[in-house]
Design a protein around this motif. Structure first.
Motif, PDB file in Angstrom:
ATOM      1  N   ASN A 266       0.738  -1.537  -0.222  1.00 38.86           N
ATOM      2  CA  ASN A 266       0.168   0.092   0.016  1.00 38.86           C
ATOM      3  C   ASN A 266       1.263   1.154   0.086  1.00 38.86           C
ATOM      4  O   ASN A 266       0.609   2.238   0.846  1.00 38.86           O
ATOM      5  CB  ASN A 266      -0.456   0.169   1.178  1.00 38.86           C
ATOM      6  N   GLU A 267       1.468   1.633  -1.076  1.00 42.78           N
ATOM      7  CA  GLU A 267       2.499   2.491  -1.568  1.00 42.78           C
ATOM      8  C   GLU A 267       1.729   3.504  -1.555  1.00 42.78           C
ATOM      9  O   GLU A 267       2.674   5.053  -1.809  1.00 42.78           O
ATOM     10  CB  GLU A 267       3.754   2.332  -2.446  1.00 42.78           C
ATOM     11  N   ASP A 268       0.474   3.782  -1.463  1.00 41.52           N
ATOM     12  CA  ASP A 268      -0.348   5.265  -1.257  1.00 41.52           C
ATOM     13  C   ASP A 268      -0.086   5.697   0.417  1.00 41.52           C
ATOM     14  O   ASP A 268      -0.408   7.086  -0.256  1.00 41.52           O
ATOM     15  CB  ASP A 268      -1.375   5.147  -2.223  1.00 41.52           C
ATOM     16  N   ASN A 269       0.199   5.289   0.537  1.00 40.33           N
ATOM     17  CA  ASN A 269      -0.030   5.816   1.923  1.00 40.33           C
ATOM     18  C   ASN A 269       1.224   5.245   2.815  1.00 40.33           C
ATOM     19  O   ASN A 269       1.388   6.303   3.898  1.00 40.33           O
ATOM     20  CB  ASN A 269      -1.141   5.217   3.142  1.00 40.33           C
ATOM     21  N   ILE A 270       1.774   4.305   2.054  1.00 41.16           N
ATOM     22  CA  ILE A 270       3.172   3.462   3.306  1.00 41.16           C
ATOM     23  C   ILE A 270       4.355   3.930   2.458  1.00 41.16           C
ATOM     24  O   ILE A 270       4.581   3.148   1.501  1.00 41.16           O
ATOM     25  CB  ILE A 270       3.181   2.474   3.674  1.00 41.16           C
ATOM     26  N   LEU A 271       5.456   4.259   3.143  1.00 41.08           N
ATOM     27  CA  LEU A 271       6.564   4.031   2.147  1.00 41.08           C
ATOM     28  C   LEU A 271       6.955   3.024   2.715  1.00 41.08           C
ATOM     29  O   LEU A 271       7.561   3.033   3.855  1.00 41.08           O
ATOM     30  CB  LEU A 271       7.497   5.615   2.653  1.00 41.08           C
ATOM     31  N   VAL A 272       7.702   2.156   1.907  1.00 32.56           N
ATOM     32  CA  VAL A 272       8.589   1.026   2.611  1.00 32.56           C
ATOM     33  C   VAL A 272      10.205   1.443   1.979  1.00 32.56           C
ATOM     34  O   VAL A 272      10.304   1.132   0.583  1.00 32.56           O
ATOM     35  CB  VAL A 272       7.383   0.048   1.382  1.00 32.56           C
ATOM     36  N   GLU A 273      11.374   1.091   2.547  1.00 37.55           N
ATOM     37  CA  GLU A 273      12.132   0.825   2.894  1.00 37.55           C
ATOM     38  C   GLU A 273      12.504  -0.871   2.801  1.00 37.55           C
ATOM     39  O   GLU A 273      11.542  -0.926   3.580  1.00 37.55           O
ATOM     40  CB  GLU A 273      13.310   1.505   3.897  1.00 37.55           C
ATOM     41  N   ARG A 274      13.551  -1.081   2.273  1.00 34.52           N
ATOM     42  CA  ARG A 274      14.128  -2.309   2.701  1.00 34.52           C
ATOM     43  C   ARG A 274      15.170  -2.653   3.191  1.00 34.52           C
ATOM     44  O   ARG A 274      16.546  -1.898   2.741  1.00 34.52           O
ATOM     45  CB  ARG A 274      14.139  -3.218   1.273  1.00 34.52           C
ATOM     46  N   GLU A 280      16.115 -12.103  -3.265  1.00 34.84           N
ATOM     47  CA  GLU A 280      14.672 -11.884  -3.197  1.00 34.84           C
ATOM     48  C   GLU A 280      13.792 -11.368  -1.994  1.00 34.84           C
ATOM     49  O   GLU A 280      12.908 -10.762  -2.227  1.00 34.84           O
ATOM     50  CB  GLU A 280      13.585 -13.338  -4.304  1.00 34.84           C
ATOM     51  N   ARG A 281      14.482 -12.012  -1.240  1.00 39.76           N
ATOM     52  CA  ARG A 281      13.694 -11.066   0.414  1.00 39.76           C
ATOM     53  C   ARG A 281      14.221  -9.666   1.198  1.00 39.76           C
ATOM     54  O   ARG A 281      15.529  -9.987   0.951  1.00 39.76           O
ATOM     55  CB  ARG A 281      14.000 -12.241   0.964  1.00 39.76           C
ATOM     56  N   PHE A 282      13.355  -9.245   1.455  1.00 42.27           N
ATOM     57  CA  PHE A 282      13.865  -8.280   2.664  1.00 42.27           C
ATOM     58  C   PHE A 282      13.018  -8.002   3.518  1.00 42.27           C
ATOM     59  O   PHE A 282      11.536  -9.256   3.803  1.00 42.27           O
ATOM     60  CB  PHE A 282      13.891  -6.783   1.400  1.00 42.27           C
ATOM     61  N   THR A 283      13.319  -7.329   4.816  1.00 47.05           N
ATOM     62  CA  THR A 283      12.364  -6.832   5.549  1.00 47.05           C
ATOM     63  C   THR A 283      11.806  -6.537   5.697  1.00 47.05           C
ATOM     64  O   THR A 283      13.016  -4.414   4.791  1.00 47.05           O
ATOM     65  CB  THR A 283      13.179  -6.825   7.016  1.00 47.05           C
ATOM     66  N   LEU A 305       9.225 -10.359   3.540  1.00 47.85           N
ATOM     67  CA  LEU A 305       8.830 -10.841   2.146  1.00 47.85           C
ATOM     68  C   LEU A 305       9.526 -11.158   0.840  1.00 47.85           C
ATOM     69  O   LEU A 305      10.772 -10.495   0.947  1.00 47.85           O
ATOM     70  CB  LEU A 305       8.099  -9.132   2.032  1.00 47.85           C
ATOM     71  N   ARG A 306       8.443 -11.635  -0.243  1.00 47.73           N
ATOM     72  CA  ARG A 306       9.327 -11.645  -1.286  1.00 47.73           C
ATOM     73  C   ARG A 306       8.543 -11.374  -2.558  1.00 47.73           C
ATOM     74  O   ARG A 306       7.964 -11.366  -2.892  1.00 47.73           O
ATOM     75  CB  ARG A 306       9.425 -13.497  -1.515  1.00 47.73           C
ATOM     76  N   GLU A 307       9.962 -10.053  -2.973  1.00 44.73           N
ATOM     77  CA  GLU A 307       9.146  -9.460  -4.354  1.00 44.73           C
ATOM     78  C   GLU A 307       9.262 -10.647  -5.207  1.00 44.73           C
ATOM     79  O   GLU A 307       9.271 -11.111  -5.760  1.00 44.73           O
ATOM     80  CB  GLU A 307      10.245  -8.520  -4.086  1.00 44.73           C
ATOM     81  N   ARG A 308       8.133 -10.060  -6.088  1.00 43.57           N
ATOM     82  CA  ARG A 308       7.593 -10.544  -7.561  1.00 43.57           C
ATOM     83  C   ARG A 308       8.788 -10.182  -8.793  1.00 43.57           C
ATOM     84  O   ARG A 308       9.072  -8.809  -8.613  1.00 43.57           O
ATOM     85  CB  ARG A 308       6.685 -10.206  -7.513  1.00 43.57           C
ATOM     86  N   ASP A 309       8.997 -11.213  -9.473  1.00 45.29           N
ATOM     87  CA  ASP A 309       9.870 -11.123 -10.315  1.00 45.29           C
ATOM     88  C   ASP A 309       9.592  -9.927 -11.327  1.00 45.29           C
ATOM     89  O   ASP A 309      10.356  -9.608 -12.278  1.00 45.29           O
ATOM     90  CB  ASP A 309      11.136 -11.708 -10.932  1.00 45.29           C
TER      91      ASP A 309
END
Ligand SMILES: [Zn+2]
Length: 410
Positions: A266-274, A280-283, A305-309
């Motif tokens: 939900n990046e319209d309201n939340i900024l996600v740093e990794r 492939e995985r990040f917190t 979380l595992r990002e979709r490639d």
């Protein structure tokens, strides 16, 4: 609760903010962040002090213990930790969730680490939250006349107040007797069912046994990690082509599935740093750009979380996630052949154990370097050997020496 505020957010999320490109997402995030930091400097003693000497990207990371130890200085509504905590515990105990702190709601979250978290939400924030969740959860096409069944651990006051003729909600307490819950659910005939996977599993079992014959238009898994084996079983028993997910925790509403069933942040309201864990995985380290009563800023979640490639065919520019794999604390550590530690993520274990059968539930505990205890809900020796073999094979594939596993019956 203001129905107008809920509706305004619903319309904004659903129709007014298409965010078709990454540039549009980032532009919105930059604008919200600027105004959020301005607010924090004025209203949060904690962030005023932090931001006096450093920029946003240098702010120290937050987690539950930082939040709890600086609670009074962080929040911007003058809530005192001890008073808020007492109120939240009282709410939880009485299970009526009526008592509020001024116009703000308080609640508790239980952490896997055993620490309790305390959350404070203002009423405009609650309205916006309900509007966002509805906008994300209601299927395309028919909007009115839905009956939404929610199985939740706490806080019914949030939902009952938004019920209307347009959309009806019914709340089911996960602590109540499950047979009664399922009888009520059958009578309610939900068009949308929202529950943690552990509850969905029980409903699926009831469906198999003929005690629940409704096929909801949508089923949402919330609040817990959805295991692959559970997902399949629940989909089949409840007649769903796909199982949707709402990734919601105390720290915020972080992700939702699109029409295609793909999870988007939900990046319209939340900024996600990794914080990168492997290729492939990040917190995620999250900043809620709109939550003001209790700011969540550079908060490290500890989920894997595992990002979709590849891009999602739905066309959304919000980051697509392949899977939410669970807590970082669920990661096992094998001893590599070269002596280094090899992290083995919970999801990798789960996948390996899909090959072994003869049991439904398992629990793996790491009791030392290269030492595992495996509990299974079966007395069958063959199943136990299969599991130990699969864990051994997994170690081979990971270039690690086989851990010593000891399994027993749960
Ligand atoms: Zn999508």
């Amino acid at each position: 609760m203001s129905k107008f505020a809920i509706l305004r957010e619903f319309v904004a999320v659903r129709w007014l903010r298409p965010l078709r490109t990454r540039a549009a997402v980032e532009r919105r995030q930059r604008r919200l962040l600027r105004s959020h930091l301005r607010f924090l400097r004025q209203r949060s003693a904690y962030f005023r002090e932090q931001l006096a000497t450093r920029s946003f990207s240098d702010l120290p990371l937050m987690d539950k213990s930082v939040m709890m130890s600086h609670f009074d200085e962080i929040n911007t509504v003058g809530a005192g930790r001890d008073e808020a905590l007492a109120l939240a515990i009282e709410n939880e105990r009485s299970r009526d969730f009526e008592a509020d702190l001024g116009s703000n709601s308080v609640g508790l979250s239980s952490g896997t680490s055993g620490h309790r978290g305390l959350f404070v939400v203002s009423s405009p924030e609650r309205d916006a939250w309900v509007g966002t969740v509805l906008a994300r959860a209601l299927p395309r096409g028919r909007l009115l006349g839905h009956r939404i069944a929610l199985f939740l651990r706490a806080d019914n006051s949030l939902y009952e107040s938004v019920g209307s003729r347009a959309v009806s909600f019914r709340y089911f307490d996960v602590y109540s007797d499950m047979d009664e819950n399922i009888a009520r659910l059958q009578e309610y005939r939900p068009t949308i069912l929202v529950a943690p996977p552990s509850v969905l599993r029980l409903i699926a079992r009831a469906a198999d046994a003929g005690a629940f014959d409704v096929v909801p238009q949508r089923v949402y898994s919330v609040a817990e990690v959805l295991e692959i084996a559970d997902e399949q079983r629940i989909r089949e028993s409840l007649g769903q082509p796909l199982l949707h997910q709402l990734y919601q925790c105390t720290e915020g509403f972080l992700a939702h599935t699109c029409e295609r069933g793909v999870i988007h942040l939900n990046e319209d309201n939340i900024l996600v740093e990794r914080e990168v864990l492997d290729a492939e995985r990040f917190t995620p380290i999250i900043t809620d750009l709109r939550r003001r009563a209790q700011p969540i800023v550079r908060y490290r979640l500890g989920d894997v979380l595992r990002e979709r490639d590849r891009r999602c065919p739905c066309g959304s520019a919000l980051t697509a996630i392949e899977r939410i794999e669970g807590r970082e604390g669920d990661t096992l550590v094998f001893r590599g052949l070269d002596g280094r530690d090899v992290p083995v993520f919970a999801d990798v274990i789960t996948r390996a154990l899909l090959y072994a059968d003869g049991f439904d539930e398992y629990r793996i505990t790491q009791i030392g370097a290269s030492r595992l205890q495996i509990a299974l809900d079966t007395v069958d020796d063959r199943s136990r050997r299969r599991v130990e073999d699969e864990v051994g094979a997994l170690a081979d594939r990971s270039d690690a020496s086989g851990p010593i596993s000891r399994s027993w019956t749960m």
